[in-house]
Design a protein around this motif. Structure first.
Motif, PDB file in Angstrom:
ATOM      1  N   ARG A 214      28.003  26.904  72.702  1.00  8.27           N
ATOM      2  CA  ARG A 214      26.865  26.689  73.586  1.00  8.27           C
ATOM      3  C   ARG A 214      27.144  25.604  74.621  1.00  8.27           C
ATOM      4  N   GLN A 215      28.312  24.976  74.560  1.00  4.72           N
ATOM      5  CA  GLN A 215      28.587  23.850  75.448  1.00  4.72           C
ATOM      6  C   GLN A 215      29.802  24.092  76.349  1.00  4.72           C
ATOM      7  N   LEU A 216      30.208  25.325  76.510  1.00  2.08           N
ATOM      8  CA  LEU A 216      31.397  25.624  77.307  1.00  2.08           C
ATOM      9  C   LEU A 216      31.201  25.223  78.765  1.00  2.08           C
ATOM     10  N   GLU A 217      32.244  24.584  79.309  1.00  2.00           N
ATOM     11  CA  GLU A 217      32.261  24.226  80.723  1.00  2.00           C
ATOM     12  C   GLU A 217      33.451  24.856  81.448  1.00  2.00           C
ATOM     13  N   TYR A 218      34.567  24.996  80.742  1.00  2.00           N
ATOM     14  CA  TYR A 218      35.770  25.614  81.297  1.00  2.00           C
ATOM     15  C   TYR A 218      36.266  26.646  80.279  1.00  2.00           C
ATOM     16  N   LEU A 219      36.429  27.890  80.723  1.00  5.23           N
ATOM     17  CA  LEU A 219      36.807  28.956  79.798  1.00  5.23           C
ATOM     18  C   LEU A 219      37.732  29.935  80.495  1.00  5.23           C
ATOM     19  N   SER A 220      38.792  30.325  79.776  1.00  5.96           N
ATOM     20  CA  SER A 220      39.731  31.339  80.267  1.00  5.96           C
ATOM     21  C   SER A 220      39.944  32.372  79.177  1.00  5.96           C
ATOM     22  N   LEU A 221      39.544  33.602  79.478  1.00  5.76           N
ATOM     23  CA  LEU A 221      39.748  34.739  78.576  1.00  5.76           C
ATOM     24  C   LEU A 221      40.593  35.799  79.268  1.00  5.76           C
ATOM     25  N   GLU A 222      41.518  35.383  80.052  1.00  4.81           N
ATOM     26  CA  GLU A 222      42.301  36.295  80.880  1.00  4.81           C
ATOM     27  C   GLU A 222      43.028  37.341  80.037  1.00  4.81           C
ATOM     28  N   GLY A 223      42.839  38.612  80.421  1.00  6.59           N
ATOM     29  CA  GLY A 223      43.552  39.705  79.793  1.00  6.59           C
ATOM     30  C   GLY A 223      43.000  40.152  78.454  1.00  6.59           C
ATOM     31  N   LEU A 224      41.837  39.702  78.052  1.00 12.61           N
ATOM     32  CA  LEU A 224      41.300  40.043  76.737  1.00 12.61           C
ATOM     33  C   LEU A 224      40.308  41.209  76.816  1.00 12.61           C
ATOM     34  N   GLN A 225      40.160  41.865  75.685  1.00 12.75           N
ATOM     35  CA  GLN A 225      39.148  42.905  75.542  1.00 12.75           C
ATOM     36  C   GLN A 225      37.825  42.248  75.182  1.00 12.75           C
ATOM     37  N   LEU A 226      36.794  42.476  76.022  1.00 13.08           N
ATOM     38  CA  LEU A 226      35.495  41.849  75.819  1.00 13.08           C
ATOM     39  C   LEU A 226      34.472  42.890  75.387  1.00 13.08           C
ATOM     40  N   SER A 227      33.244  42.457  75.277  1.00 20.69           N
ATOM     41  CA  SER A 227      32.135  43.341  74.910  1.00 20.69           C
ATOM     42  C   SER A 227      30.859  42.779  75.511  1.00 20.69           C
ATOM     43  N   ASP A 228      29.809  43.581  75.473  1.00 20.46           N
ATOM     44  CA  ASP A 228      28.523  43.104  75.970  1.00 20.46           C
ATOM     45  C   ASP A 228      27.975  41.977  75.107  1.00 20.46           C
ATOM     46  N   ALA A 229      28.311  41.990  73.817  1.00 25.99           N
ATOM     47  CA  ALA A 229      27.871  40.891  72.947  1.00 25.99           C
ATOM     48  C   ALA A 229      28.526  39.574  73.361  1.00 25.99           C
ATOM     49  N   ILE A 230      29.794  39.629  73.744  1.00 25.99           N
ATOM     50  CA  ILE A 230      30.480  38.414  74.208  1.00 25.99           C
ATOM     51  C   ILE A 230      29.863  37.941  75.517  1.00 25.99           C
ATOM     52  N   ALA A 231      29.580  38.874  76.440  1.00 28.50           N
ATOM     53  CA  ALA A 231      28.951  38.500  77.700  1.00 28.50           C
ATOM     54  C   ALA A 231      27.572  37.886  77.467  1.00 28.50           C
ATOM     55  N   SER A 232      26.835  38.428  76.518  1.00 28.15           N
ATOM     56  CA  SER A 232      25.521  37.873  76.198  1.00 28.15           C
ATOM     57  C   SER A 232      25.632  36.462  75.621  1.00 28.15           C
ATOM     58  N   SER A 233      26.639  36.230  74.773  1.00 29.22           N
ATOM     59  CA  SER A 233      26.844  34.882  74.210  1.00 29.22           C
ATOM     60  C   SER A 233      27.283  33.905  75.291  1.00 29.22           C
ATOM     61  N   LEU A 234      28.125  34.360  76.202  1.00 27.29           N
ATOM     62  CA  LEU A 234      28.570  33.477  77.281  1.00 27.29           C
ATOM     63  C   LEU A 234      27.419  33.092  78.202  1.00 27.29           C
ATOM     64  N   SER A 235      26.441  33.963  78.341  1.00 29.65           N
ATOM     65  CA  SER A 235      25.311  33.668  79.221  1.00 29.65           C
ATOM     66  C   SER A 235      24.484  32.480  78.724  1.00 29.65           C
ATOM     67  N   GLN A 236      24.643  32.083  77.467  1.00 26.62           N
ATOM     68  CA  GLN A 236      23.911  30.957  76.919  1.00 26.62           C
ATOM     69  C   GLN A 236      24.607  29.630  77.184  1.00 26.62           C
ATOM     70  N   ASN A 237      25.796  29.675  77.772  1.00 28.57           N
ATOM     71  CA  ASN A 237      26.508  28.450  78.145  1.00 28.57           C
ATOM     72  C   ASN A 237      26.173  28.138  79.608  1.00 28.57           C
ATOM     73  N   THR A 238      25.019  27.567  79.804  1.00 30.90           N
ATOM     74  CA  THR A 238      24.513  27.350  81.156  1.00 30.90           C
ATOM     75  C   THR A 238      25.251  26.243  81.912  1.00 30.90           C
ATOM     76  N   ASN A 239      26.088  25.470  81.226  1.00 31.13           N
ATOM     77  CA  ASN A 239      26.852  24.413  81.888  1.00 31.13           C
ATOM     78  C   ASN A 239      28.236  24.884  82.331  1.00 31.13           C
ATOM     79  N   LEU A 240      28.471  26.168  82.281  1.00 36.40           N
ATOM     80  CA  LEU A 240      29.777  26.712  82.628  1.00 36.40           C
ATOM     81  C   LEU A 240      30.080  26.449  84.098  1.00 36.40           C
ATOM     82  N   LEU A 241      31.259  25.839  84.345  1.00 36.70           N
ATOM     83  CA  LEU A 241      31.672  25.494  85.704  1.00 36.70           C
ATOM     84  C   LEU A 241      32.815  26.368  86.208  1.00 36.70           C
ATOM     85  N   GLN A 242      33.764  26.690  85.333  1.00 36.98           N
ATOM     86  CA  GLN A 242      34.893  27.530  85.726  1.00 36.98           C
ATOM     87  C   GLN A 242      35.085  28.616  84.680  1.00 36.98           C
TER      88      GLN A 242
END
Length: 408
Positions: A193-221
């Motif tokens: 919930r506190q992510l600010e910098y994240l790199s998931l380059e080249g990974l297989q994602l899902s809508d559940a992952i996108a939904s979880s990432l949307s809760q990290n409102t402090n994301l900068l990069q």
């Protein structure tokens, strides 16, 4: 009686006793104090004023006590040595020492005793960890996640199945190009919930992952270059929720035109660095117009490999008055003549990438026409990437060095 009128037999005895006393003193065997045997009364009387004078002269000094050097008993020495052992040091001091110990040595020290294990896995020591190169990543990553790590770097890793049970405090994380089960990645991201910098380059994602990432409102990069598995609506929700994103790399993803429209219509207006390359026939002129109108602060923009873009897109890009780096590589419908006025229409432009469009003698003439602009000097994009191509070595995460690093 005067000394010259003394009997002759008394004089040698006095001098003989004095000589014997001085010889014993010189040999270091006995002192000439009043406790000695065969000490003449005259010598005692002559020495008394001298000792009295020394006592009187010592008065008035600051240190009037007399100190004696003595050997400690064995029992006292053992008690003193036990007070200086590791067991008697406070936790704060031991943690300060452990702060300078490498990762492998820290793990070995954790097996000494219960106390050292507790201190070795203290949260203050595991603030930033680099596990790149570790073969069996699953158990190690499971243990590291329990320490409250804040910065985690493990790119190009093979991660086995793992299950995260508690909330994570990670603010900076790089899992680029790793082989990780989708369930394990979901388990990690859903507890962040506190992510600010994240790199998931080249990974297989899902809508559940996108939904979880949307809760990290402090994301900068955010670096999602080369990702797949996310629907266009889930991507739109993610970008709308993370309204503080300044750098976004979403190049060469398995996206359709709907995904591209979600990006240009929902990306944060604060974005300053954006990579939208690789969308060939999915990025249109209307998308560029919408993007420029919504994000006027863009300083670095990569639209490479967009084959639908033509010369009419350049007047639109001229509205970005803060644009310093523009990439139009392999946009084959943009001709050389349309590029010559960019240095005048974009006052702060300093970097221009046109790989595949201009080469050879035409490139030389373009450099002469635009002397203040560096052309084709950046073949690789560094937008939202944790370790840019300019710094390929070292355990750095967005110019921050990890303290604990696994070394083979």
């Amino acid at each position: 009686m005067p000394q010259h009128s003394m009997p002759l037999q008394d004089l040698p005895s006095l001098s003989l006793q004095a000589k014997r006393t001085h010889k014993r003193k010189a040999r270091g065997g006995l002192s000439d104090g009043p406790d000695m045997e065969c000490t003449p009364t005259e010598l005692v009387q002559q020495r008394a004023p001298l000792l009295q004078h020394q006592r009187l002269s010592s008065k008035g000094k600051e240190n009037e006590q007399r100190f004696v050097l003595a050997r400690r008993s064995r029992r006292k020495r053992e008690a003193l040595s036990s007070d200086l052992s590791w067991d008697h040091l406070p936790d704060e001091l031991i943690l300060r020492i452990l702060f300078y110990i490498p990762l492998q040595d820290l793990l070995r020290m954790s097996t000494v005793c219960h106390r050292w294990r507790r201190l070795a896995f203290d949260e203050s020591l595991w603030h930033s960890v680099d596990l790149e190169g570790l073969t069996h990543m699953g158990p190690a990553l499971q243990q590291v996640l329990k320490t409250g790590v804040r910065m985690l770097r493990c790119p190009r890793s093979f991660i086995e199945e793992l299950l995260v049970t508690g909330p994570l405090q990670i603010t900076v994380m790089d899992l680029s190009s790793s082989i990780i089960p989708l369930s394990s990645l979901e388990s990690i991201i859903c507890h962040c919930r506190q992510l600010e910098y994240l790199s998931l380059e080249g990974l297989q994602l899902s809508d559940a992952i996108a939904s979880s990432l949307s809760q990290n409102t402090n994301l900068l990069q955010l670096n999602l270059s080369g990702c797949s598995g996310v629907s266009a609506p889930a991507l739109a929700v993610l970008l709308q929720s993370c309204c503080r994103i300044e750098q976004l790399n979403i190049a060469w993803c398995d996206f359709s035109n709907d995904h591209v429209k979600s990006v240009v219509g929902c990306v944060s207006s604060r974005v300053t660095h954006l990579n939208l390359s690789g969308y060939r026939e999915n990025l249109t002129l209307d998308d560029v117009k919408l993007l420029v109108s919504r994000c006027p602060r863009i300083q670095t923009l990569d639209l490479s490999d967009s084959t639908l873009l033509m010369a009419d897109s350049l007047p639109v890009l001229r509205q970005l008055k803060d644009l310093m780096h523009l990439s139009l590589s392999r946009c084959y419908h943009i001709h050389l003549a349309a590029l010559t006025d960019l240095d005048k229409s974009l006052p702060v432009l300093s970097l221009l990438d046109v790989f595949g469009i201009v080469s050879g003698s035409h490139l030389s003439s373009l450099k002469k026409e635009m002397p203040r602009v560096s052309i084709n000097s950046r073949p690789f994009s560094s937008i939202a990437r944790p370790t840019p191509a300019s710094r390929p070595t070292g355990c750095f995460l967005w110019n921050r060095k990890c303290r604990l690093r696994f070394q083979q």
